[in-house]
Write an enzyme that holds these catalytic residues in place. Structure first.
Site, PDB file in Angstrom:
ATOM      1  N   GLY A 145       0.805  -1.223   0.000  1.00  0.00           N
ATOM      2  CA  GLY A 145       0.000   0.000   0.000  1.00  0.00           C
ATOM      3  C   GLY A 145       0.829   1.260   0.000  1.00  0.00           C
ATOM      4  O   GLY A 145       0.367   2.313  -0.427  1.00  0.00           O
ATOM      5  N   ASP A 185      -2.496   7.175   1.600  1.00  0.00           N
ATOM      6  CA  ASP A 185      -1.924   8.008   0.539  1.00  0.00           C
ATOM      7  C   ASP A 185      -0.639   7.416  -0.022  1.00  0.00           C
ATOM      8  O   ASP A 185      -0.056   7.978  -0.952  1.00  0.00           O
ATOM      9  CB  ASP A 185      -1.670   9.435   1.050  1.00  0.00           C
ATOM     10  CG  ASP A 185      -0.748   9.477   2.270  1.00  0.00           C
ATOM     11  OD1 ASP A 185      -0.043   8.489   2.537  1.00  0.00           O
ATOM     12  OD2 ASP A 185      -0.739  10.519   2.967  1.00  0.00           O
ATOM     13  N   ARG A 201      14.582   0.210   0.745  1.00  0.00           N
ATOM     14  CA  ARG A 201      14.974  -0.996   1.468  1.00  0.00           C
ATOM     15  C   ARG A 201      15.302  -2.103   0.471  1.00  0.00           C
ATOM     16  O   ARG A 201      14.779  -2.137  -0.647  1.00  0.00           O
ATOM     17  CB  ARG A 201      13.904  -1.402   2.467  1.00  0.00           C
ATOM     18  CG  ARG A 201      12.480  -1.460   1.970  1.00  0.00           C
ATOM     19  CD  ARG A 201      11.548  -1.653   3.160  1.00  0.00           C
ATOM     20  NE  ARG A 201      10.170  -1.887   2.743  1.00  0.00           N
ATOM     21  CZ  ARG A 201       9.170  -2.061   3.593  1.00  0.00           C
ATOM     22  NH1 ARG A 201       9.398  -2.018   4.893  1.00  0.00           N
ATOM     23  NH2 ARG A 201       7.942  -2.279   3.165  1.00  0.00           N
ATOM     24  N   ASP A 257       1.126 -10.747   7.065  1.00  0.00           N
ATOM     25  CA  ASP A 257       1.659  -9.998   5.930  1.00  0.00           C
ATOM     26  C   ASP A 257       2.978  -9.315   6.277  1.00  0.00           C
ATOM     27  O   ASP A 257       3.624  -8.742   5.394  1.00  0.00           O
ATOM     28  CB  ASP A 257       0.641  -8.968   5.425  1.00  0.00           C
ATOM     29  CG  ASP A 257       0.213  -7.995   6.513  1.00  0.00           C
ATOM     30  OD1 ASP A 257      -0.398  -8.454   7.488  1.00  0.00           O
ATOM     31  OD2 ASP A 257       0.497  -6.786   6.397  1.00  0.00           O
ATOM     32  N   ASP A 271       9.424  -5.045   7.705  1.00  0.00           N
ATOM     33  CA  ASP A 271       8.430  -4.026   8.059  1.00  0.00           C
ATOM     34  C   ASP A 271       8.626  -3.486   9.475  1.00  0.00           C
ATOM     35  O   ASP A 271       7.946  -3.899  10.413  1.00  0.00           O
ATOM     36  CB  ASP A 271       7.007  -4.565   7.888  1.00  0.00           C
ATOM     37  CG  ASP A 271       6.598  -4.627   6.427  1.00  0.00           C
ATOM     38  OD1 ASP A 271       7.355  -4.121   5.590  1.00  0.00           O
ATOM     39  OD2 ASP A 271       5.542  -5.182   6.120  1.00  0.00           O
TER      40      ASP A 271
END
Length: 520
Positions: A102, A134, A192, A269, A279
């Site tokens: 996203g 966004d 990354r 996820d 993440d």
């Protein structure tokens, strides 16, 4: 700037037929093509010299206009097509359906020195998977991810890496505490890097939709490029694949527990199929040793992702991956056997890890009790985990009372330390001292060995927040200071002892220094 492009993912897996960039459900595809949003005024804040070299570039390249343009998303590198991955996942134990990249856009893959590197920009704009977001990221979260991924690597923890940190020149609106008080913050982009950013959720998406053809394609692709030693795909190989993913995940979790790292949002996820830490959102290191601590404000009530529950959460997530892979095997027994073995292996590996932290090489049955008593003591009075174990490295056999003076520097409120608790500690040190008599290593050798598993420096949240506060004022020196410090977390670094300290009291409840939200 020349890179050896080798885009296996988009060449071998199915693409989304729809090419315009709008939020939607994406079916029968592993990814969607999408270009990054061109930032208003990108500015390079920091690069990792190690990663620059690893991917086949040099510092001259890093200072070039092309480097800034490509890794800020301003321009697309020649003969490449950026894309966002499709995946699903369980979030806080609840099936969330399609999620996907996203706010991350994958640029390309590079083959360098017999190693594959996938490049991904976090905070580069909206994708078909952005839902209500966004697609951007703020400087606050970007500094944290950039520093932490490199810090974890040098701690010896399996992790994704970071190539560079770039300020976007955008103002990004965020409600940091989810309390209705949104404010504009500086925008930023982190590039990354990892061999692959595939997650458990990539497999869950196809399995949930009963798209077994693409599930097989994705699994075969993963084995071909990242588990090639397993051989040609078959039912037996799929089981072996799951077994190795389980082993890698277990190793990662053991390392997290060893250094006191808490991920904070272990959704499926956010679980790498390669067993990498991935993440970096509301993570944190334990200050006081505490099983129930979570750094994530969203997790504050149920504490699903607390420090002490990370091993169980990893097992639960592996069960979801097993469910996703089941259609390729159509037998439950092999998966159950592997998952049950995880429980056994964790107990053994955790005990051995804790042995290493207190300098025990010989394996005695009584060690489990000694370690359990130690952990119970650490929980009785707020004790800094990092400082305690690092100080214990200097314990010398026979010096029991001096041993207590050594470790009491880790206590947060040593002025009000109960006398009865001190006596209990002295008894533990006495028993520990007796146990050390059975070890062949002398004080010096044992100390050096212990220091290789007990870091002196970790990225405490208040440290990262200090760097963020300065960066928001346009001062980026502390980013580099911490970056250099954390490259040698096990070294003494006497010039940096100001960072070998308990969390300051002012940081105990300060936003960003204790708990954090998922807002980035």
């Amino acid at each position: 700037m020349q890179l050896h492009i080798d885009n296996s993912f988009i060449e071998e897996l199915p693409a989304d037929d729809v090419t315009d960039n709008h939020v939607r459900q994406v079916f029968e595809a592993a990814y969607s093509y999408v270009n990054p949003k061109v930032p208003k005024q990108p500015k390079l804040l920091h690069v990792s010299p190690e990663m620059i070299e690893a991917v086949g570039l040099n510092l001259e390249d890093a200072n070039s206009k092309q480097f800034l343009e490509v890794f800020s998303g301003t321009s697309v590198y020649q003969n490449t097509k950026p894309y966002a991955m499709a995946y699903a996942g369980h979030q806080f134990g609840v099936w969330a359906g399609q999620l996907g990249d996203g706010r991350a856009i994958n640029l390309f893959e590079v083959w360098q020195n017999n190693k594959r590197w996938a490049f991904q920009l976090k905070g580069a704009g909206r994708t078909p998977y952005s839902r209500q977001g966004d697609g951007l990221a703020v400087l606050r979260s970007s500094v944290r991810e950039y520093l932490c991924s490199e810090a974890m690597y040098h701690l010896g923890v399996p992790t994704t890496r970071a190539l560079c940190l770039i300020e976007s020149g955008e103002d990004v609106l965020r409600d940091m505490l989810y309390n209705g008080n949104a404010e504009y913050e500086k925008g930023a982009i982190v590039c990354r890097v990892a061999p692959s950013f595939l997650r458990f959720g990539n497999f869950e998406l196809f399995a949930a939709r009963q798209d077994y053809d693409n599930l097989k394609k994705l699994t075969d692709y993963t084995i071909k490029y990242f588990y090639p030693h397993l051989g040609q795909p078959s039912k037996v190989v799929y089981i072996q694949f799951f077994q190795e993913v389980t082993q890698r995940t277990l190793k990662m979790i053991i390392d997290w527990q060893r250094v006191g790292f808490v991920h904070g949002v272990m959704n499926t996820d956010n679980m790498s199929i390669l067993g990498l830490t991935i993440d970096y959102g509301p993570y944190g290191w334990l200050e006081g040793f505490e099983y129930n601590w979570t750094p994530n404000t969203t997790d504050a009530e149920n504490k699903r992702y607390r420090y002490g529950n990370q091993p169980n959460t990893a097992l639960w997530n592996l069960l979801q991956l097993a469910n996703a892979l089941y259609p390729l095997v159509e037998e439950t027994a092999p998966f159950e056997k592997i998952l049950n073995q995880y429980k056994i292996d964790f107990e053994v590996d955790y005990l051995n890890m804790m042995r290493s932290k207190i300098g025990l090489v010989q394996q005695l049955e009584t060690d489990a009790d000694l370690i359990a008593r130690l952990e119970a003591l650490l929980l009785k009075h707020e004790t800094d985990m990092t400082i305690f174990f690092r100080k214990l490295c200097s314990y010398q056999k026979g010096k029991i009372s001096e041993g207590f003076d050594l470790i009491k520097e880790a206590f947060y409120d040593d002025d009000n330390f109960p006398e009865t608790l001190k006596m209990t500690w002295l008894k533990w040190i006495e028993d520990y001292n007796e146990r050390l008599q059975m070890e062949p290593a002398g004080n010096v050798q044992r100390s050096e060995t212990m220091k290789r598993v007990n870091p002196k420096y970790v990225l405490r949240n208040y440290m990262a927040q200090l760097a963020i506060d300065d960066a928001n004022k346009g001062n980026y020196h502390m980013i580099d200071e911490l970056f250099q410090l954390l490259k040698k977390p096990y070294d003494e670094q006497p010039e940096n002892t100001k960072w070998f300290a308990k969390r300051p009291e002012w940081a105990r409840h300060k936003v960003g220094c204790s708990m954090l939200s998922c807002s980035s």
